[in-house]
Design an enzyme around this catalytic site. Structure first.
Site, short mmCIF file in Angstrom:
data_model
loop_
_atom_site.label_atom_id
_atom_site.label_comp_id
_atom_site.label_asym_id
_atom_site.label_seq_id
_atom_site.Cartn_x
_atom_site.Cartn_y
_atom_site.Cartn_z
CG HIS A 82 49.44 8.51 3.13
ND1 HIS A 82 50.27 9.21 2.30
CD2 HIS A 82 49.94 8.66 4.37
CE1 HIS A 82 51.21 9.79 3.01
NE2 HIS A 82 51.04 9.48 4.27
CG ASP B 272 53.76 14.54 6.39
OD1 ASP B 272 53.50 14.43 7.60
OD2 ASP B 272 53.52 13.65 5.57
N GLY C 275 52.78 10.45 9.34
CA GLY C 275 51.68 9.67 9.86
C GLY C 275 52.13 8.33 10.40
CB SER C 276 50.85 6.13 13.05
OG SER C 276 51.43 6.92 14.07
N GLY C 277 51.39 4.15 10.80
CA GLY C 277 50.93 3.16 9.83
C GLY C 277 51.97 2.79 8.80
CG HIS C 278 53.79 5.30 6.71
ND1 HIS C 278 53.02 4.86 5.66
CD2 HIS C 278 53.38 6.57 6.98
CE1 HIS C 278 52.18 5.83 5.30
NE2 HIS C 278 52.38 6.88 6.10
#
Lengths: 333, 333
Positions: free
Chosen positions: A217, A109, A53-56
């Site tokens: 998350h 994932d 995911g994005s945001g990491h």
């Protein structure tokens, strides 16, 4: 939480476009999907593909570069990339030596990387997967395979990327990834939650509390505790890591003190001071230290500490040079 | 804002201890004061000394390293280091070629660096000072000398450090610093305030507002505006920078998109995407880009954009290698 964005739906693609524009000498976008690859210089090595995911950020795309990963597949914020995105990144980064995907162990994932690997197989591509399961708090000892993958991905990518760069075969590179994962542990705490673009935080943390063992998350932790001095929180984390990794006097380790977002380097250094004090008392030697924001949960305030136990093989690979937009190592410290 | 600290009074020293422990191969503490120096490898070069309040990490101590600065003097959070601290750092980093201090233009810093230089003069040390005045919002055109110094320090340190490394004399290194400062501009906005350890924020920003032109010590901005799309905010900033620096088609620049703390790389990349779009339209060529947290205001959410106009001399110096804990450049991109 206010954010510097345009439309919520455009966040991931616009951010990727900005990343590629900034790093156009070394990186390029994968056509048609949210993925990035390193501009190829050596197609005689196993390629390493990350994703999630994005945001990491800087995980995952910021770890693409020399001596590290060759490509990254990006999902929406905190959501896995779909199998087609992963497949396109694998194909764009592919070499005749095959591809190893390093996958953090979250249901979405592992499922989507599994499907992408299967699709790649139909096209006669050699693709293997290694799971990252470094988060001690997410499952008890004895069930290590069920643990989530978090910031330890940095170390696992470092040594795996070095092995690929040195010409190891796909099977050998996978062995390094699995060994590095077995020897890496992470524990983290959060002081504040985070909020997805356009949304409110999905949980709260009291003004005098912190969350122990939260996910990356924005999941709440496994325990809510009363806030205390940094040294006490670090002691709790280090005791957990040393115990779980069965570290002993004379062992050598690499340490990562990672901000989950809003926590400052000023604080991270205070955290590391206590890490160094505690490990020294047990005669555990810190070979190298990284302090900064590597695996984040948007703007969450918090910290995670990762330890990778080094044997001679991992130490030698750790020492190889690496140059990515957000991590470098000159080699031979 | 909750923080990972022990006692408020110990924050700066403990953080410095942690930094030095983490970087012990390349850095050492200055005895008796809150300062750090690079372990000397070449005492035949002009030494570069930075300094200022804590809370801006990685500025200042994180920019000490090969091809950048040789020492940093640290004050309390958002407070200048005292003259004695600066003097001790100058003496510890001193070489027969002399020392150039790069000083961000705040009253406390200029006063204390001035006194330290005077004290150094009594001991027959050759010490010069160059001011950093890149913050466009802090004083109007025509009064550039009164402007504050902010994130542009990164670029000014980069080229000045390279000049020193290449063996330029103290006068020549100072000329480079002054030229780089003349060709560097920064503008920033804040979405949230920040709070000193143990304190509450000293101002507030409404949930639908942002501050334009805030200082790096938690000072409110010069205007409070209604929050709008990132692209519109960036347009406003870039128009201001291009105008103030009198950039024209064909010019070449280095760009820094800097998080003031809690703003994520996900957002910074969106910001840079628009920077690249706007400069391309004007045929201004971006030679290199840095995106990350370099000059922070604790955990403040916000962004600043810095542009350094490159002539051949600055470009050549910019291209020299640099390796510090929080900034690297391999050289010859």
């Amino acid at each position: 939480m206010k954010k510097l964005i345009n439309e919520v739906d455009d966040v991931v693609l616009e951010s990727l476009d900005g990343f590629v524009a900034a790093n156009h000498r070394t990186h390029q976008k994968v056509n048609g999907v949210n993925g990035v690859i390193r501009k190829a210089e050596n197609n005689k090595k196993v390629s390493i593909v990350l994703g999630g995911g994005s945001g990491h950020e800087p995980v995952f795309l910021g770890l693409v570069g020399e001596g590290m990963a060759d490509g990254a597949a990006l999902g929406s914020v905190f959501a896995s990339p779909d199998p087609q995105t992963i497949l396109e990144v694998i194909k764009s980064a592919y070499t005749d030596e095959g591809t190893l995907c390093l996958v953090i162990n979250y249901a979405g994932d592992t499922m989507n990387f599994g499907m992408a690997s299967e699709l790649a197989g139909y096209e006669d591509l050699k693709v293997e997967t290694a799971l990252v399961t470094d988060d001690v708090a997410s499952a008890p000892k004895g069930q290590e395979d069920e643990r989530r993958g978090v910031a330890g991905l940095l170390f696992i990518t470092k040594v795996t990327g070095a092995a690929a760069e040195k010409g190891y075969s796909l099977a050998e590179v996978k062995q390094i990834a699995e060994k590095a994962n077995r020897l890496t542990r992470t524990m983290g705490i959060a002081l504040t939650p985070c909020s997805l673009p356009g949304s409110k935080p999905n949980f709260t943390i009291g003004e005098d509390e912190y969350e122990f063992g939260m996910g990356i998350h924005g999941e709440p932790g496994i325990k809510t505790k009363k806030l205390k001095a940094a040294d006490e929180i670090v002691t709790e984390i280090i005791e957990g890591l040393v115990d779980d990794l069965v570290l002993q006097g004379g062992d050598e380790v690499a340490v990562l003190v990672n901000s989950t977002g809003a926590t400052t380097i000023l604080e991270l250094n205070i955290v590391f001071r206590q890490v160094a004090n505690l490990l020294k008392k047990q005669n555990i030697h810190i070979y190298d230290t990284n302090i900064g924001s590597f695996c984040t949960s948007l703007e969450m305030a918090g910290v995670s500490i990762s330890i990778m136990k080094l044997d001679n093989e991992l130490k030698s690979l750790y020492n190889e040079p690496a140059y990515t937009p957000y991590f470098y190592r000159k080699g031979n410290a």
